[in-house]
Design a protein around this motif. Structure first.
Motif, PDB file in Angstrom:
ATOM      1  N   LYS A 175       0.821  -1.215   0.000  1.00 30.38           N
ATOM      2  CA  LYS A 175       0.000   0.000   0.000  1.00 30.38           C
ATOM      3  C   LYS A 175       0.859   1.270   0.000  1.00 30.38           C
ATOM      4  O   LYS A 175       0.549   2.247  -0.699  1.00 30.38           O
ATOM      5  N   LEU A 176       1.915   1.272   0.789  1.00 31.20           N
ATOM      6  CA  LEU A 176       2.789   2.440   0.857  1.00 31.20           C
ATOM      7  C   LEU A 176       3.465   2.701  -0.487  1.00 31.20           C
ATOM      8  O   LEU A 176       3.555   3.846  -0.949  1.00 31.20           O
ATOM      9  N   LYS A 177       3.936   1.641  -1.117  1.00 26.51           N
ATOM     10  CA  LYS A 177       4.594   1.798  -2.409  1.00 26.51           C
ATOM     11  C   LYS A 177       3.605   2.254  -3.482  1.00 26.51           C
ATOM     12  O   LYS A 177       3.935   3.084  -4.329  1.00 26.51           O
ATOM     13  N   GLU A 178       2.382   1.720  -3.439  1.00 26.18           N
ATOM     14  CA  GLU A 178       1.359   2.141  -4.401  1.00 26.18           C
ATOM     15  C   GLU A 178       1.012   3.616  -4.227  1.00 26.18           C
ATOM     16  O   GLU A 178       0.638   4.295  -5.186  1.00 26.18           O
ATOM     17  N   ALA A 179       1.132   4.120  -2.991  1.00 29.63           N
ATOM     18  CA  ALA A 179       0.848   5.529  -2.714  1.00 29.63           C
ATOM     19  C   ALA A 179       2.003   6.446  -3.099  1.00 29.63           C
ATOM     20  O   ALA A 179       1.901   7.671  -2.980  1.00 29.63           O
ATOM     21  N   GLY A 180       3.113   5.871  -3.544  1.00 30.21           N
ATOM     22  CA  GLY A 180       4.254   6.672  -3.963  1.00 30.21           C
ATOM     23  C   GLY A 180       5.129   7.152  -2.829  1.00 30.21           C
ATOM     24  O   GLY A 180       5.918   8.092  -2.997  1.00 30.21           O
ATOM     25  N   LEU A 181       5.008   6.514  -1.657  1.00 33.53           N
ATOM     26  CA  LEU A 181       5.807   6.894  -0.492  1.00 33.53           C
ATOM     27  C   LEU A 181       7.102   6.082  -0.449  1.00 33.53           C
ATOM     28  O   LEU A 181       7.185   4.981  -1.001  1.00 33.53           O
ATOM     29  N   THR A 182       8.097   6.643   0.191  1.00 35.06           N
ATOM     30  CA  THR A 182       9.385   5.976   0.342  1.00 35.06           C
ATOM     31  C   THR A 182       9.337   5.075   1.575  1.00 35.06           C
ATOM     32  O   THR A 182       8.933   5.516   2.649  1.00 35.06           O
ATOM     33  N   VAL A 183       9.757   3.829   1.423  1.00 33.30           N
ATOM     34  CA  VAL A 183       9.684   2.870   2.536  1.00 33.30           C
ATOM     35  C   VAL A 183      11.093   2.450   2.957  1.00 33.30           C
ATOM     36  O   VAL A 183      11.905   2.025   2.131  1.00 33.30           O
ATOM     37  N   ILE A 184      11.336   2.562   4.249  1.00 32.96           N
ATOM     38  CA  ILE A 184      12.606   2.156   4.862  1.00 32.96           C
ATOM     39  C   ILE A 184      12.280   1.100   5.913  1.00 32.96           C
ATOM     40  O   ILE A 184      11.345   1.282   6.696  1.00 32.96           O
ATOM     41  N   VAL A 185      13.029   0.018   5.937  1.00 32.89           N
ATOM     42  CA  VAL A 185      12.743  -1.080   6.865  1.00 32.89           C
ATOM     43  C   VAL A 185      13.901  -1.259   7.839  1.00 32.89           C
ATOM     44  O   VAL A 185      15.069  -1.266   7.438  1.00 32.89           O
ATOM     45  N   HIS A 186      13.546  -1.404   9.116  1.00 36.34           N
ATOM     46  CA  HIS A 186      14.527  -1.636  10.167  1.00 36.34           C
ATOM     47  C   HIS A 186      14.735  -3.138  10.366  1.00 36.34           C
ATOM     48  O   HIS A 186      13.759  -3.893  10.471  1.00 36.34           O
ATOM     49  N   VAL A 187      15.986  -3.540  10.456  1.00 34.34           N
ATOM     50  CA  VAL A 187      16.352  -4.933  10.731  1.00 34.34           C
ATOM     51  C   VAL A 187      17.311  -4.938  11.915  1.00 34.34           C
ATOM     52  O   VAL A 187      18.254  -4.132  11.953  1.00 34.34           O
ATOM     53  N   ILE A 188      17.092  -5.820  12.872  1.00 31.93           N
ATOM     54  CA  ILE A 188      18.002  -5.964  14.003  1.00 31.93           C
ATOM     55  C   ILE A 188      18.845  -7.220  13.803  1.00 31.93           C
ATOM     56  O   ILE A 188      18.316  -8.309  13.553  1.00 31.93           O
ATOM     57  N   LEU A 189      20.157  -7.060  13.914  1.00 34.58           N
ATOM     58  CA  LEU A 189      21.096  -8.167  13.801  1.00 34.58           C
ATOM     59  C   LEU A 189      21.631  -8.520  15.189  1.00 34.58           C
ATOM     60  O   LEU A 189      22.109  -7.639  15.904  1.00 34.58           O
ATOM     61  N   GLY A 190      21.525  -9.803  15.549  1.00 34.71           N
ATOM     62  CA  GLY A 190      22.136 -10.228  16.805  1.00 34.71           C
ATOM     63  C   GLY A 190      21.206 -10.853  17.824  1.00 34.71           C
ATOM     64  O   GLY A 190      21.618 -11.097  18.959  1.00 34.71           O
ATOM     65  N   PHE A 191      19.927 -11.103  17.449  1.00 36.10           N
ATOM     66  CA  PHE A 191      19.075 -11.822  18.397  1.00 36.10           C
ATOM     67  C   PHE A 191      19.757 -13.150  18.723  1.00 36.10           C
ATOM     68  O   PHE A 191      20.141 -13.888  17.805  1.00 36.10           O
ATOM     69  N   PRO A 192      19.926 -13.483  20.009  1.00 29.94           N
ATOM     70  CA  PRO A 192      20.776 -14.630  20.379  1.00 29.94           C
ATOM     71  C   PRO A 192      20.249 -15.984  19.914  1.00 29.94           C
ATOM     72  O   PRO A 192      21.016 -16.929  19.790  1.00 29.94           O
ATOM     73  N   TRP A 193      18.948 -16.082  19.654  1.00 26.68           N
ATOM     74  CA  TRP A 193      18.376 -17.356  19.206  1.00 26.68           C
ATOM     75  C   TRP A 193      18.406 -17.493  17.681  1.00 26.68           C
ATOM     76  O   TRP A 193      18.102 -18.542  17.149  1.00 26.68           O
TER      77      TRP A 193
END
Length: 298
Positions: A175-193
């Motif tokens: 939906k965000l991309k269809e609306a022409g908005l810029t999308v940035i995604v957060h990823v966390i590296l290091g969850f111990p499991w």
């Protein structure tokens, strides 16, 4: 190895260095107020990931306050551009009319080049989506929507108390991309499991999205005081990534990304007064130098 850093992207887009200022909307989070859950994600501090934001004042005053702090470190006499970043908590979770007024005020400031909004994929209603689309058109400035995904793995989502499933993210992304908005995604590296392969799977998934992902933030897992993850670590310490482990992992992640995807972050800052582990992450200069050396040599 080459990748498109945020700094390079901003210079290409605006013809000059652009600085980010952290603001507050006053929103809370559905993962804290009981709508989805209580207590928030297990790694999130009381500041809602906005520990460096300006005080909760009217938006124009927040902007002035934040810019003064930045400009105190810059050469005088030059005009600078800024990204107005609503960082803490969930900044589309609230009254759409009030939020629209705040965002419009930020966008109307001539010093502000773009607006960045931190939020959750399950907290963007259709009226908010339409509002952001209209504001972007009205002011002719890009609106970035930052989504806290952290991991594609449902086991991790459950363990960190994220409160939504991957299909929710996928639907919102579309939906965000269809609306022409810029999308940035957060990823966390290091969850111990999670294994290294688990973390790389998350980045591979994001790299395969269509339309292509606009931006990504790679964030080291910080164990902070006053969080459930911090309490767990103090009771039963678990493995946290060493600096070289983290650098090697970041290099592998960067190699997976499309060349068009802007890398907004390759590490992150945990407030030193709250940081429990990994303590090496508190030396930002050393971390960035080691990361950049590893990337250059890869």
């Amino acid at each position: 190895m080459n990748y498109l850093s945020l700094s390079d992207y901003l210079k290409q887009t605006y013809g000059q260095k652009v600085y980010k200022i952290s603001l507050q909307s006053g929103c809370t989070c559905p993962n804290r107020d009981g709508t989805v859950s209580r207590g928030g994600c297990i790694f999130c501090s009381e500041g809602g990931s906005g520990d460096f934001a300006a005080p909760l004042l009217p938006i124009n005053e927040q902007i002035d306050f934040a810019i003064k702090k930045v400009e105190a470190k810059l050469p005088a006499g030059k005009e600078h551009k800024y990204i107005a970043y609503f960082q803490s908590y969930t900044n589309t979770y609230g009254d759409t009319g009030k939020l629209k007024a705040m965002y419009a005020e930020a966008l109307s400031d001539p010093r502000v080049a773009a607006l960045s909004i931190g939020t959750r994929p399950d907290s963007i209603k259709d009226d908010m989506l339409e509002t952001l689309k209209l504001l972007q058109a009205q002011y002719g400035k890009k609106i970035w929507v930052e989504l806290g995904l952290q991991s594609i793995h449902e086991d991790t989502a459950s363990r960190i108390n994220r409160g939504y499933t991957l299909p929710v993210f996928e639907n919102t992304y579309r939906k965000l991309k269809e609306a022409g908005l810029t999308v940035i995604v957060h990823v966390i590296l290091g969850f111990p499991w999670e294994t290294e392969e688990d973390m790389l799977e998350t980045v591979r998934y994001l790299s395969s999205l269509s339309p292509v992902l606009d931006g990504i933030k790679l964030q080291l897992l910080h164990v902070l005081k006053g969080t459930r993850l911090g309490d767990e670590y103090l009771r039963h310490p678990f493995h946290v990534l060493e600096l070289q482990e983290y650098c090697d992992l970041v290099v592998r992640c960067l190699k997976l990304l499309p060349k068009e995807t802007v890398v907004h972050r390759i590490t992150g800052d945990g407030p030193k007064k709250l940081l429990i582990a990994p303590l090496w992450s508190g030396d930002k200069k050393k971390v960035l130098n080691t990361l950049n050396r590893a990337i250059k040599l890869s």
